[in-house]
Design an enzyme around this catalytic site. Structure first.
Site, PDB file in Angstrom:
ATOM      1  N   HIS A  98       0.866  -1.173   0.000  1.00 39.91           N
ATOM      2  CA  HIS A  98       0.000   0.000   0.000  1.00 39.91           C
ATOM      3  C   HIS A  98       0.905   1.225   0.000  1.00 39.91           C
ATOM      4  O   HIS A  98       0.697   2.168   0.764  1.00 39.91           O
ATOM      5  CB  HIS A  98      -0.939   0.000   1.198  1.00 39.91           C
ATOM      6  CG  HIS A  98      -2.069  -0.976   1.070  1.00 39.91           C
ATOM      7  ND1 HIS A  98      -3.264  -0.835   1.707  1.00 39.91           N
ATOM      8  CD2 HIS A  98      -2.185  -2.116   0.325  1.00 39.91           C
ATOM      9  CE1 HIS A  98      -4.072  -1.852   1.402  1.00 39.91           C
ATOM     10  NE2 HIS A  98      -3.433  -2.649   0.560  1.00 39.91           N
ATOM     11  N   HIS A 172      -8.228   0.008  -4.303  1.00 45.94           N
ATOM     12  CA  HIS A 172      -7.438  -0.754  -3.333  1.00 45.94           C
ATOM     13  C   HIS A 172      -5.976  -0.289  -3.360  1.00 45.94           C
ATOM     14  O   HIS A 172      -5.665   0.727  -2.736  1.00 45.94           O
ATOM     15  CB  HIS A 172      -7.630  -2.251  -3.629  1.00 45.94           C
ATOM     16  CG  HIS A 172      -6.937  -3.168  -2.691  1.00 45.94           C
ATOM     17  ND1 HIS A 172      -7.042  -4.530  -2.773  1.00 45.94           N
ATOM     18  CD2 HIS A 172      -6.107  -2.930  -1.650  1.00 45.94           C
ATOM     19  CE1 HIS A 172      -6.321  -5.096  -1.823  1.00 45.94           C
ATOM     20  NE2 HIS A 172      -5.743  -4.146  -1.124  1.00 45.94           N
TER      21      HIS A 172
HETATM   22 ZN   LIG Z   1      -4.089  -4.579   0.150  1.00 47.33          ZN
END
Ligand SMILES: [Zn+2]
Length: 232
Positions: A98, A172
């Site tokens: 991320h 996401h």
């Molecule tokens: Zn993820």
């Protein structure tokens, strides 16, 4: 004798690169390493801090998501990795992070535009952002469907996983892959850098244009063409 030692070591080494490269904080992210002859991969266990990892803690899973070795619970993204390995025999490693800039593009639902030669040295394509899942897919086997979200996006854009080794999953975060784990980690770090540069370019001049075709061709061939002359 543990026949999965080589992929556990490779997955461990790859995972340990993520905090060093500034791509993850806390327990974010995961790296896996596959052996396509054995049809298995090793992946980071779920919710374990990087400093507490060891090669033996990497969970070995087959391409259908069945645990073959390891006592810890596997990363929550494991089924996504499994789907990708099952459909992409040339993928040796997969990285999910991320990382800030790349992840910021995902909810914006935008491909990362090829604005400059740094982007172009790595890929001539805009980095695709896969369309968000429909509610049915979200309610179903979510991580499994994320794998198909990625594969479907590549299919729609008529790109093979060998032509582009990085993607944003809409709403996401990014996934990157490569023939080896090292290449997959490299691609994850490059993706973060390209996302950052493209973001800054748009701040400096919101009207910035995509790199022109003649430069796209020149820069790519410099590194990858028949007459390439970049590097040693
Ligand atoms: Zn993820």
């Amino acid at each position: 004798m543990n026949r999965y030692k080589h992929i556990q070591q490779a997955a461990y080494d790859g995972n340990m690169q993520l905090p060093k490269l500034g791509l993850v904080i806390f327990t974010f992210g995961n790296v896996s390493a596959a052996d396509h002859d054995l049809k298995v991969f090793a992946i980071k266990p779920s919710g374990v801090y990087y400093k507490d990892l060891s090669p033996e803690k990497m969970v070995v899973v087959d391409f259908d998501g069945n645990v073959m070795e390891g006592s810890l619970r596997y990363s929550s993204d494991t089924k996504t990795h499994a789907v990708l390995y099952k459909h992409c025999p040339g993928m040796g490693g997969i990285v999910h992070t991320h990382s800030t800039y790349a992840t910021a593009w995902a909810p914006a639902l935008r491909d990362i535009t090829n604005y400059g030669t740094t982007h172009d040295d790595h890929t001539t394509y805009d980095i695709p952002c896969a369309a968000p899942m429909n509610d049915e897919m979200i309610a179903g086997d979510y991580e499994h469907e994320t794998g198909f979200q990625i594969l479907n996006c590549l299919k729609e854009k008529d790109l093979s996983y060998k032509e582009i080794e990085m993607i944003l999953v809409g709403n996401h975060a990014p996934f990157a892959w490569g023939k080896t784990v090292e290449k997959a980690v490299y691609n994850a770090a490059v993706l973060e850098e390209l996302a950052k540069m493209a973001f800054l370019t748009e701040q400096i001049n919101p009207g910035s244009a995509r790199l022109k075709q003649s430069l796209i061709k020149k820069h790519y061939e410099r590194k990858h063409g028949d007459g390439s002359y970049y590097g040693q």
